[in-house]
Design a protein around this motif. Structure first.
Motif, PDB file in Angstrom:
ATOM      1  N   ASN A 166       0.803  -1.219   0.000  1.00  0.00           N
ATOM      2  CA  ASN A 166       0.000   0.000   0.000  1.00  0.00           C
ATOM      3  C   ASN A 166       0.839   1.274   0.000  1.00  0.00           C
ATOM      4  O   ASN A 166       0.394   2.304  -0.494  1.00  0.00           O
ATOM      5  N   THR A 167       2.048   1.198   0.560  1.00  0.00           N
ATOM      6  CA  THR A 167       2.857   2.413   0.700  1.00  0.00           C
ATOM      7  C   THR A 167       2.979   3.162  -0.616  1.00  0.00           C
ATOM      8  O   THR A 167       3.309   2.569  -1.640  1.00  0.00           O
ATOM      9  N   GLY A 168       2.723   4.441  -0.552  1.00  0.00           N
ATOM     10  CA  GLY A 168       2.872   5.241  -1.761  1.00  0.00           C
ATOM     11  C   GLY A 168       2.955   6.710  -1.422  1.00  0.00           C
ATOM     12  O   GLY A 168       2.392   7.165  -0.428  1.00  0.00           O
ATOM     13  N   GLY A 203       7.322  -2.726  -3.281  1.00  0.00           N
ATOM     14  CA  GLY A 203       6.395  -3.852  -3.396  1.00  0.00           C
ATOM     15  C   GLY A 203       6.992  -5.032  -4.136  1.00  0.00           C
ATOM     16  O   GLY A 203       6.725  -6.191  -3.803  1.00  0.00           O
ATOM     17  N   VAL A 204       7.810  -4.738  -5.150  1.00  0.00           N
ATOM     18  CA  VAL A 204       8.466  -5.812  -5.911  1.00  0.00           C
ATOM     19  C   VAL A 204       9.362  -6.615  -4.959  1.00  0.00           C
ATOM     20  O   VAL A 204       9.347  -7.853  -4.947  1.00  0.00           O
ATOM     21  N   ARG A 205      10.110  -5.886  -4.142  1.00  0.00           N
ATOM     22  CA  ARG A 205      11.060  -6.532  -3.219  1.00  0.00           C
ATOM     23  C   ARG A 205      10.316  -7.403  -2.202  1.00  0.00           C
ATOM     24  O   ARG A 205      10.704  -8.548  -1.950  1.00  0.00           O
ATOM     25  N   LEU A 206       9.240  -6.876  -1.654  1.00  0.00           N
ATOM     26  CA  LEU A 206       8.492  -7.656  -0.651  1.00  0.00           C
ATOM     27  C   LEU A 206       7.834  -8.876  -1.297  1.00  0.00           C
ATOM     28  O   LEU A 206       7.796  -9.959  -0.702  1.00  0.00           O
ATOM     29  N   ALA A 207       7.340  -8.708  -2.507  1.00  0.00           N
ATOM     30  CA  ALA A 207       6.746  -9.859  -3.209  1.00  0.00           C
ATOM     31  C   ALA A 207       7.813 -10.928  -3.445  1.00  0.00           C
ATOM     32  O   ALA A 207       7.555 -12.128  -3.299  1.00  0.00           O
ATOM     33  N   GLY A 246      -1.898 -17.792  -1.078  1.00  0.00           N
ATOM     34  CA  GLY A 246      -1.331 -16.455  -0.860  1.00  0.00           C
ATOM     35  C   GLY A 246      -2.120 -15.410  -1.627  1.00  0.00           C
ATOM     36  O   GLY A 246      -2.773 -15.722  -2.635  1.00  0.00           O
ATOM     37  N   ARG A 247      -2.077 -14.215  -1.115  1.00  0.00           N
ATOM     38  CA  ARG A 247      -2.749 -13.091  -1.774  1.00  0.00           C
ATOM     39  C   ARG A 247      -1.793 -11.902  -1.734  1.00  0.00           C
ATOM     40  O   ARG A 247      -1.302 -11.528  -0.653  1.00  0.00           O
ATOM     41  N   ILE A 248      -1.544 -11.322  -2.905  1.00  0.00           N
ATOM     42  CA  ILE A 248      -0.749 -10.095  -2.960  1.00  0.00           C
ATOM     43  C   ILE A 248      -1.583  -9.035  -3.666  1.00  0.00           C
ATOM     44  O   ILE A 248      -2.156  -9.286  -4.739  1.00  0.00           O
ATOM     45  N   VAL A 249      -1.687  -7.889  -3.030  1.00  0.00           N
ATOM     46  CA  VAL A 249      -2.449  -6.780  -3.606  1.00  0.00           C
ATOM     47  C   VAL A 249      -1.534  -5.557  -3.695  1.00  0.00           C
ATOM     48  O   VAL A 249      -0.902  -5.184  -2.703  1.00  0.00           O
ATOM     49  N   PHE A 250      -1.467  -4.979  -4.866  1.00  0.00           N
ATOM     50  CA  PHE A 250      -0.735  -3.720  -5.052  1.00  0.00           C
ATOM     51  C   PHE A 250      -1.754  -2.588  -5.093  1.00  0.00           C
ATOM     52  O   PHE A 250      -2.693  -2.640  -5.901  1.00  0.00           O
ATOM     53  N   VAL A 251      -1.557  -1.593  -4.234  1.00  0.00           N
ATOM     54  CA  VAL A 251      -2.471  -0.444  -4.270  1.00  0.00           C
ATOM     55  C   VAL A 251      -1.942   0.517  -5.334  1.00  0.00           C
ATOM     56  O   VAL A 251      -0.941   1.199  -5.138  1.00  0.00           O
ATOM     57  N   SER A 252      -2.619   0.497  -6.469  1.00  0.00           N
ATOM     58  CA  SER A 252      -2.272   1.371  -7.589  1.00  0.00           C
ATOM     59  C   SER A 252      -3.138   2.625  -7.477  1.00  0.00           C
ATOM     60  O   SER A 252      -3.299   3.181  -6.383  1.00  0.00           O
ATOM     61  N   SER A 253      -3.739   3.053  -8.556  1.00  0.00           N
ATOM     62  CA  SER A 253      -4.536   4.286  -8.536  1.00  0.00           C
ATOM     63  C   SER A 253      -5.236   4.411  -9.876  1.00  0.00           C
ATOM     64  O   SER A 253      -4.771   3.875 -10.897  1.00  0.00           O
ATOM     65  N   THR A 303       1.024   3.113 -13.065  1.00  0.00           N
ATOM     66  CA  THR A 303       0.857   2.294 -14.269  1.00  0.00           C
ATOM     67  C   THR A 303       1.785   1.081 -14.188  1.00  0.00           C
ATOM     68  O   THR A 303       1.400  -0.049 -14.517  1.00  0.00           O
ATOM     69  N   ALA A 304       3.001   1.324 -13.723  1.00  0.00           N
ATOM     70  CA  ALA A 304       3.968   0.226 -13.599  1.00  0.00           C
ATOM     71  C   ALA A 304       3.422  -0.880 -12.691  1.00  0.00           C
ATOM     72  O   ALA A 304       3.617  -2.072 -12.974  1.00  0.00           O
ATOM     73  N   LEU A 305       2.721  -0.492 -11.642  1.00  0.00           N
ATOM     74  CA  LEU A 305       2.214  -1.507 -10.704  1.00  0.00           C
ATOM     75  C   LEU A 305       1.221  -2.466 -11.366  1.00  0.00           C
ATOM     76  O   LEU A 305       1.139  -3.641 -10.987  1.00  0.00           O
TER      77      LEU A 305
END
Ligand SMILES: NC(=O)c1ccc[n+]([C@@H]2O[C@H](COP(=O)([O-])OP(=O)(O)OC[C@H]3O[C@@H](n4cnc5c(N)ncnc54)[C@H](OP(=O)(O)O)[C@@H]3O)[C@@H](O)[C@H]2O)c1
Length: 264
Positions: free
Chosen positions: A89-91, A117-121, A134-141, A159-161
Motif C-alpha cells: 500500500n505504501t505510496g 512492493g516488488v522486493r516484498l513480493a 497467498g494473496r498479494i495486492v498492489f495499491v495502484s490508482s 501504471t507500472a504496478l
C-alpha cells in the motif's frame, strides 16, 4: 459473504494512516493477525491503539521499517518471516509540473511506489506458493490509467504496478497465490485534504472544496464525492480473501466510476 481470515497473517505496508490504516482495521475485524508498518514507531503505536479500541481482541504486530530500502524490507522479513497476505500500500504523491521533476525525484518515486512492493513480493511469494495459498495486492490508482498532468511521475509508477501485478500473477500461475492491483480514486485521507485545500484555497468548508474538486478535476466521477478509505479497504479485503480465488492478474477499480473506459 463472510470473510474470515482467522489463522492468516496479513502485512499491510504504510498502515499508520489513510487507506493502509483502514485496511489494517478491516483485516483485524476479519480475524487476521495483522502486521502494521510505517517508518515512525510513535505513529505505529497510535495506529495500533486506534485499531485496538475499535476491534476488541485485535491481533496486531507493528514493524517500523522504511520499505523503500532493502534494509527496511529485511527488517520486515526478520520480524515476520512468512505472510499469507501482502498488501503493498505504501505510496507517495506530489504535484510537480512534468518538465520540472528532477532525476532524483523520479528515482525516489520508483523506489517508494514500485520497488518496495516488488522486493516484498520477491521475499514472500515463494513461501506462499509452497504453502499453496497467498494473496498479494498492489495499491495502484486511477492515475495508472489516466495520467494526471500535475503528477506524471506518480501516474507512471501506478501504471507500472499494473504490469508488476500482472507479471507476478503469471509467475504464480497454478500455485494458489493470486496477485492483483486495486485502483482507488481520490480518497479522503489527510494527504488529499492538504492537496485539495492547496488547490482550491477559495472554497469555504472542506466539504464544499471536495465537491468543487470533483466537479472541476474529476468531472467524470459517478460518485460525486471523495471515496472513504474503508470503501477502498473493502475491495482490498475481498481481493485478499479465500472467496476471491478466481480473481488474479486483475486490475480492480474502486474509483467511483471516474474512469470512463469499460475495462481498466
Ligand atoms: N488518497 C488517495 O486519494 C489515493 C488515491 C489513489 C491511490 N492511492 C494510493 O493509496 C496508497 C495509500 O495512500 P494514502 O493516501 O492512504 O497514504 P497516506 O495517508 O499518505 O499514508 C501513507 C502511509 O505510507 C507510509 N509510508 C510512507 N512512506 C513509507 C515508507 N518509505 N516506508 C513505510 N511506510 C511509508 C506512511 O507511514 P509513516 O508516515 O508513518 O511512515 C503512511 O502510513 C498509496 O499507494 C497511494 O498512492 C491514494
Amino acid at each position: 459473504m463472510h470473510i474470515d481470515l482467522a489463522g492468516r497473517t496479513a502485512l499491510i505496508t504504510g498502515s499508520t494512516a489513510g487507506i493502509g490504516l483502514a485496511t489494517a482495521e478491516a483485516f483485524a475485524r476479519a480475524g487476521a493477525r495483522t502486521v502494521l508498518n510505517g517508518r515512525d514507531e510513535a505513529r505505529l503505536q497510535a495506529a495500533a491503539n486506534k485499531i485496538r479500541t475499535l476491534v476488541s481482541g485485535a491481533d496486531l504486530i507493528t514493524v517500523a521499517a522504511d520499505v523503500s530500502t532493502a534494509e527496511g524490507a529485511q527488517i520486515l522479513l526478520d520480524v515476520v518471516p512468512a505472510v499469507d497476505v501482502l498488501v503493498n500500500n505504501t505510496g507517495i504523491f506530489a504535484s510537480t509540473p512534468v518538465l520540472e521533476i528532477p532525476d532524483d525525484e523520479w528515482h525516489r518515486f520508483f523506489e517508494v511506489n514500485v520497488i518496495s512492493g516488488v522486493r516484498l513480493a520477491r521475499n514472500y511469494l515463494p513461501g506462499m506458493a509452497e504453502r499453496g495459498f497467498g494473496r498479494i495486492v498492489f495499491v495502484s490508482s486511477e492515475t495508472a490509467v489516466d495520467t494526471p498532468l500535475d503528477m506524471v511521475h506518480y501516474g507512471v509508477t501506478k501504471t507500472a504496478l499494473l504490469a508488476v501485478a500482472r507479471g507476478l500473477a503469471k509467475a504464480a500461475a497454478g500455485t494458489g497465490v493470486t496477485v492483483n492491483s486495486v485502483l482507488p480514486g481520490p480518497t479522503h485521507t489527510e494527504g488529499i485534504e492538504e492537496y485539495i485545500t492547496a488547490l482550491l484555497p477559495e472554497a469555504g468548508t472542506f466539504d464544499e472544496a471536495q465537491r468543487d474538486f470533483i466537479a472541476q478535476y474529476r468531472p467524470t466521477s459517478l460518485l460525486k464525492r471523495l471515496i472513504r478509505p474503508e470503501e477502498v479497504a473493502n475491495l482490498i479485503l475481498f481481493a485478499s480473501s479465500e472467496q476471491s480465488s478466481a480473481t488474479t492478474g486483475a486490475a480492480l477499480k474502486v474509483e467511483g466510476g471516474t474512469l470512463t473506459s469499460l475495462v481498466p
